[in-house]
Design a protein around this motif. Sequence first.
Motif, PDB file in Angstrom:
ATOM      1  N   ALA A 152      44.870  23.681  45.201  1.00  0.00           N
ATOM      2  CA  ALA A 152      45.141  24.297  43.895  1.00  0.00           C
ATOM      3  C   ALA A 152      46.290  25.295  43.954  1.00  0.00           C
ATOM      4  N   LEU A 153      46.685  25.680  45.181  1.00  0.00           N
ATOM      5  CA  LEU A 153      47.687  26.744  45.346  1.00  0.00           C
ATOM      6  C   LEU A 153      48.971  26.551  44.539  1.00  0.00           C
ATOM      7  N   ILE A 171      48.258  27.415  41.006  1.00  0.00           N
ATOM      8  CA  ILE A 171      47.994  28.846  40.863  1.00  0.00           C
ATOM      9  C   ILE A 171      49.319  29.598  40.844  1.00  0.00           C
ATOM     10  N   LYS A 172      50.189  29.220  41.780  1.00  0.00           N
ATOM     11  CA  LYS A 172      51.484  29.893  41.876  1.00  0.00           C
ATOM     12  C   LYS A 172      52.306  29.686  40.600  1.00  0.00           C
ATOM     13  N   TYR A 211      50.965  31.830  37.707  1.00  0.00           N
ATOM     14  CA  TYR A 211      50.710  33.249  37.960  1.00  0.00           C
ATOM     15  C   TYR A 211      51.392  34.134  36.910  1.00  0.00           C
ATOM     16  N   ASP A 261      35.913  28.287  33.558  1.00  0.00           N
ATOM     17  CA  ASP A 261      37.346  27.983  33.631  1.00  0.00           C
ATOM     18  C   ASP A 261      38.177  29.206  33.231  1.00  0.00           C
ATOM     19  N   VAL A 268      37.339  32.421  33.207  1.00  0.00           N
ATOM     20  CA  VAL A 268      37.255  33.529  34.169  1.00  0.00           C
ATOM     21  C   VAL A 268      38.091  33.210  35.407  1.00  0.00           C
ATOM     22  N   LEU A 269      38.016  31.964  35.853  1.00  0.00           N
ATOM     23  CA  LEU A 269      38.812  31.582  37.023  1.00  0.00           C
ATOM     24  C   LEU A 269      40.300  31.790  36.739  1.00  0.00           C
ATOM     25  N   TYR A 320      41.140  35.372  37.149  1.00  0.00           N
ATOM     26  CA  TYR A 320      41.127  35.862  38.527  1.00  0.00           C
ATOM     27  C   TYR A 320      42.294  35.332  39.353  1.00  0.00           C
ATOM     28  N   VAL A 321      42.812  34.166  38.998  1.00  0.00           N
ATOM     29  CA  VAL A 321      43.968  33.675  39.766  1.00  0.00           C
ATOM     30  C   VAL A 321      45.269  34.085  39.089  1.00  0.00           C
ATOM     31  N   LEU A 370      34.409  31.121  42.499  1.00  0.00           N
ATOM     32  CA  LEU A 370      34.540  32.293  41.624  1.00  0.00           C
ATOM     33  C   LEU A 370      33.783  33.538  42.104  1.00  0.00           C
ATOM     34  N   TYR A 403      46.982  35.230  46.165  1.00  0.00           N
ATOM     35  CA  TYR A 403      47.028  34.815  44.760  1.00  0.00           C
ATOM     36  C   TYR A 403      45.716  35.064  44.020  1.00  0.00           C
TER      37      TYR A 403
END
Lengths: 287, 287, 287, 287, 287, 287
Positions: free
Chosen positions: C15-16, C19-20, C23, C48, C50-51, C54-55, D16, D54
């Motif tokens: 997933a990185l 996520i990047k 961001y 989904d 909340v995730l 956080y990311v 999470l 991240y």
Amino acid sequence: MILTAMEKAEILVEALPYIKEFYGKRVVIKYGGAAMLDCDLKEKVMQDIVLMKYVGMHPIIVHGGGPEITNMLTRVEIETNFVDGLRVTNKDTMEIVEMVLGGKVNKEIVSGINASGGKAVGITGKDARLIEAVPVDSSGQLGFVGEVKNINAEIVETIIQNGYIPVIAPIGIDNECQSYNINADFVAAAIAVAMKADKLVLLTDVPGLLKDKDDIESIISVLKISEVSKYIEAGIIAGGMIPKIKCCVESVTGGVGRTHIIDGRVAHAILLEIFTNKGIGTMVVNE
Amino acid sequence: MILTAMEKAEILVEALPYIKEFYGKRVVIKYGGAAMLDCDLKEKVMQDIVLMKYVGMHPIIVHGGGPEITNMLTRVEIETNFVDGLRVTNKDTMEIVEMVLGGKVNKEIVSGINASGGKAVGITGKDARLIEAVPVDSSGQLGFVGEVKNINAEIVETIIQNGYIPVIAPIGIDNECQSYNINADFVAAAIAVAMKADKLVLLTDVPGLLKDKDDIESIISVLKISEVSKYIEAGIIAGGMIPKIKCCVESVTGGVGRTHIIDGRVAHAILLEIFTNKGIGTMVVNE
Amino acid sequence: MILTAMEKAEILVEALPYIKEFYGKRVVIKYGGAAMLDCDLKEKVMQDIVLMKYVGMHPIIVHGGGPEITNMLTRVEIETNFVDGLRVTNKDTMEIVEMVLGGKVNKEIVSGINASGGKAVGITGKDARLIEAVPVDSSGQLGFVGEVKNINAEIVETIIQNGYIPVIAPIGIDNECQSYNINADFVAAAIAVAMKADKLVLLTDVPGLLKDKDDIESIISVLKISEVSKYIEAGIIAGGMIPKIKCCVESVTGGVGRTHIIDGRVAHAILLEIFTNKGIGTMVVNE
Amino acid sequence: MILTAMEKAEILVEALPYIKEFYGKRVVIKYGGAAMLDCDLKEKVMQDIVLMKYVGMHPIIVHGGGPEITNMLTRVEIETNFVDGLRVTNKDTMEIVEMVLGGKVNKEIVSGINASGGKAVGITGKDARLIEAVPVDSSGQLGFVGEVKNINAEIVETIIQNGYIPVIAPIGIDNECQSYNINADFVAAAIAVAMKADKLVLLTDVPGLLKDKDDIESIISVLKISEVSKYIEAGIIAGGMIPKIKCCVESVTGGVGRTHIIDGRVAHAILLEIFTNKGIGTMVVNE
Amino acid sequence: MILTAMEKAEILVEALPYIKEFYGKRVVIKYGGAAMLDCDLKEKVMQDIVLMKYVGMHPIIVHGGGPEITNMLTRVEIETNFVDGLRVTNKDTMEIVEMVLGGKVNKEIVSGINASGGKAVGITGKDARLIEAVPVDSSGQLGFVGEVKNINAEIVETIIQNGYIPVIAPIGIDNECQSYNINADFVAAAIAVAMKADKLVLLTDVPGLLKDKDDIESIISVLKISEVSKYIEAGIIAGGMIPKIKCCVESVTGGVGRTHIIDGRVAHAILLEIFTNKGIGTMVVNE
Amino acid sequence: MILTAMEKAEILVEALPYIKEFYGKRVVIKYGGAAMLDCDLKEKVMQDIVLMKYVGMHPIIVHGGGPEITNMLTRVEIETNFVDGLRVTNKDTMEIVEMVLGGKVNKEIVSGINASGGKAVGITGKDARLIEAVPVDSSGQLGFVGEVKNINAEIVETIIQNGYIPVIAPIGIDNECQSYNINADFVAAAIAVAMKADKLVLLTDVPGLLKDKDDIESIISVLKISEVSKYIEAGIIAGGMIPKIKCCVESVTGGVGRTHIIDGRVAHAILLEIFTNKGIGTMVVNE
């Protein structure tokens, strides 16, 4: 007249729309004339200024000091000559002017504001080189009478952003550290422009600009700058009104929203101008 | 009575010492009762709150909603039982309570404040888990009537620091996301403590605590918490006054400077309390 | 299927890149339809969101509330008429709409997000005058059905900058403090534009825009706004799809990077859209 | 194993609670051993570190460099002696140690993290005098083998607060600007203490502390520092484990929440430690 | 010569106008040549840099490392070929280049600055991907000799804003994480442009650009970039001066105020350039 | 003596350790005596102060004004009486004192600092109520001679934090807005304590405290406050030295690091004190 607490509360609430309108706005006030001589008027001006600060405005005070200067010059036996209504200012005179303006008048206003609950800081145009000046008269006939060449407004910005009320004496300085005596109206206008003020208020000893100088009902409430030359030709703007109006024109063309000539002999004149719908005196606008 | 502009200016200036005293202070207001039902009183409360914000205070509003809830429960034909003056709140009742408090009453106050020139934001205790609750009655007899277990005050801090006026509906939440109906007075007290408020004002439908309930002149202006048990024994603090006084005691022992029970039926009661020397109603102090 | 911890770690790492990519980005999500009715789907949407927070993304939720409103109107025996698919909204109806949207649906979503580990704050368009509205229909036939006239986005900015997830009920307000019921899709689009969002996601009950409505394989993955009129003429964009697509067009022409119509009936539809290469549903782009 | 996108989304969501728990936390990772030699493991460590950043953690990397140093010493034909397992480090050796650690190993890790999408900044203990050192052996027999005397952590604070991942080579410096080679485990522990880290993770080539070194099932999952001397006497903590455990003890007694010895030969060992309930390896706690 | 304390005080005061002029300014210094080899000169450069930082400038150091690299290559018996004066850099050579520049030279400068009272942080172009590079020679003949493609200056900004002095080794990196050896003069110029520096100073082993290379009196104090081609044709700019001058031209056309080629063999050459009226060496200006 | 540029550079570099030691430190300077009368000395003091600011210190100036006051009193023919060395200050005298100190002396220092390249702001103790005073003599015999009751240091903090150098005239104010003339040494000490200064420097017209007043070699370089009473008994601390030493004692017991009595008749005395190893004059320490 005795009001109940509730009637007073109503009046506070009536002020809300004006408070809201001026929240965060900058208002430069030229303080001088009768409002500076009469004890009671003086106190009311201080109260008005402090109230402005507490309801979110940024008042910036520029003061004159004529009679005190004359008085002191007399005490030290310096004779004063006037040329075209301007005090000829030689080195000795200038020394007295500075002491009276910066050491006496300025600090009295500071104390007055502080006594009314504000936090004032008094400076002159020498501090942080706030007011850079040049001689108004290149022939040298007038000596150290100056006009504003440049305003370094950062110190005023620092003062207002930290919750203080700046009180400014109209003394300028040139590159050789020579001091100059400058007309306070013009200093107020220049500072209003440099500080991007929303309003400039000149406290005077007249009700405003009158069409017929003997009829107070003939007041011109709104003066467009496009009308100025017409009124000068007609002799309606005349005498001491000419520099005052010139000062207003400089201010509004420099970007200050509105400029007002109001009657400092009226108690709470500043609040009346700000917190009533019609305003008072003559408002000069950029049209 | 018709006042001149100048008289009005004088009154504004009279408010200065109070404005100065409360500058930057936090005042929690429990809003309810008559002041919420009468249209004219309602508008005046809104004006008072907005004025407080503009002169530098941080008003924080907590509201009740009794009659609106009852009215809506009637419309959807849910019968209500009361035990010891507390509404038994089952799941169906709670659903209506939340809708009325959070969706109707809260937003009407928000709109009222905004219409008076403020910027209000309405939340309930569920938002950002502001109010964590537990059942007031462990036997379960009262259903979802709750009491405050913990206040997560950061969201209120965020709201006031960004220039908004928070309006809070007294709904709590537990760890299983169950909602609870909580007495607004106690929510106001808990929030005042958590926000380190300087003042808690309870708007009620009585003039304050009276020594003789039939004699308005017998009002106890200052009540020390050390006197409370004596007054309860004497029957002077009785009935609905008992929880109100308990709420004040919690608040002042929790560090809130002063707590006031004032008469919301009086126009501009909040301003009167803050901007007059004597204050009104009963002030509870930590002595 | 049972995965080892290591297999799970691998998936996190996959997933990185997504996520990047996202961001610090702002994503407005219109939440409604099946994803709001089905308990299991509901919980997954909350997770989904909340995730996303956080990311490092800034999710902003706008919700509808159709069935709950109808249900409550039935309970209080208010009959509803529809004109052109829009609910005629008189004063009594509007009162119920506000209570249900602002007091019930909004707070349920807030609680759901908080239960999943986020910090949500629920507001309506009345708070801080977020959504200024005008009637959609000047004839008055539809009553208080509104459309967005202006968004005052500062309160949403305050909420996201302080670490909260805003949840917005689509109620607007006009200058007379009258409330309006506004289509949530259009509110979401207007807020996405005002917040300079990078993405607008509409959760719907269809797989996306289909060329042949009976063939799910015929999905149009990317829709250029230049093609819209052609597809309308061809009857491919029809019925309820017309306002949805109009809403997407408004959003991308207003500067929102990409706008997506996705199938809220699919579990974790939002994450699938963001964290997979192909995305799902129909993406509308400004070409 | 092939997973659908939805299964992958589920796994993200499972993470999470861990993401939430570690949000904003500081984790010092001692990176060395097999995880630094094996290309595939190396890449996975980099991914783990970037993912941590991240999702809101602050990873801080301290690395060793043994084999690369030996290799380079061989190339330049410097012979190495070991006393009690410590490399005798004369001036020539130290020069090579510095070049290899600071110029090669450090920058390879930096590049690896950057290639995985992070933003790493590599420094040694000389930069901003991060690591002040003294000789470990006052007799001088070991030369420039040092131990930590003081950590000046401000530069690491600056790096993490600005969004970067610090990568630190374990070189110290004394007041005469002499460089020292310091054991990376102890540098990691000292930095964890100075940075008030929540977790210190030592990547090693063993599964953790085993009761029976031949039985991987005999792993001691939680080691209380009060048990350490007992285990040393029993010979369970022995050989290379002694300094590692000593290092953990220093760290937890210095205030670091938890310290872990984990098996760097396991792919994604760091994520496994953080994102699974049980953790892996041996955790040392302050009891 | 022995000066009294008072004479020394006078000299400090003489520096005031220069300190004032450069307050807050950014000065990129390419450090190399004799000033890096001679111990005494080295120390004086460090002192100059630290003094600059303490009197309010932001010095940014870029260094070369020629002789140290050659020396190390010899020790590991790698033969070096030069094509057109550029070192052919294969994989093995590059490994040594990186170790020497990043691990040895860079850290020696860092230590030197710290010993003189500054706080230096040494990085290479790989850290935070500061220097993105491409091969200078697409034919591949030169191997990993690179040129600057892009500067990601944020890390340098972070370092200077937090009170540190950045020391940068001229190693670049491409998208595949391949390292490149880049001419330090050009790195300095590119960083000066990216950091919007006010001054770039190249420390060289010549007095400046001479009209007659054998006559030090023939120095060209000010070189306009419009004159460069004329001087190249005339053979006055020749040999190693050509890339140096090209580098200055890139810098001033990129917006750097002034660029200087000065003689690093002169003690305190940097201070002399900054704190004396005439400056020293050759100044290249954008005319 | 003519120095080469390089010799001058060396001297700048010699100052580095002192610059480093005092970076960010606050130094209160009592300016008066010969250093204020002699033109050349005056200029050098200004230069010293500006240099201090540019190399990172925060100089804070408090000045006296004796001879100028006497001179002006003579000009306006006010006779002055002294009681115990203190000027009896009636209303008329106080008016002159204020004008001279605040309007003349203060602004001359401000101009001098600005001419030397600094940015000075001159205030008196009335500004922002910096110096709250009470009469030194409750019998009223001395009139408006005051002593410090309280320092409101925020305005000085604002001035130094914004890059300005504060210049303070020793005028105090009481609750009735009455001005007081206060000894400048004591004002400097009180401000040093309130500003948590690291150093207080009193510029005097003596070399320091001498054991034998006729032998300059007998200077006491370090005076412990525990020795003061002994020296007073012995007559070594006598006359005008008594209040000066008392002032130093107040300052160091109030937390100011070190307090110095230095000879203002020496050029650059302030720099000599700060930038030389031995310092000059007498240092009073808290032992």
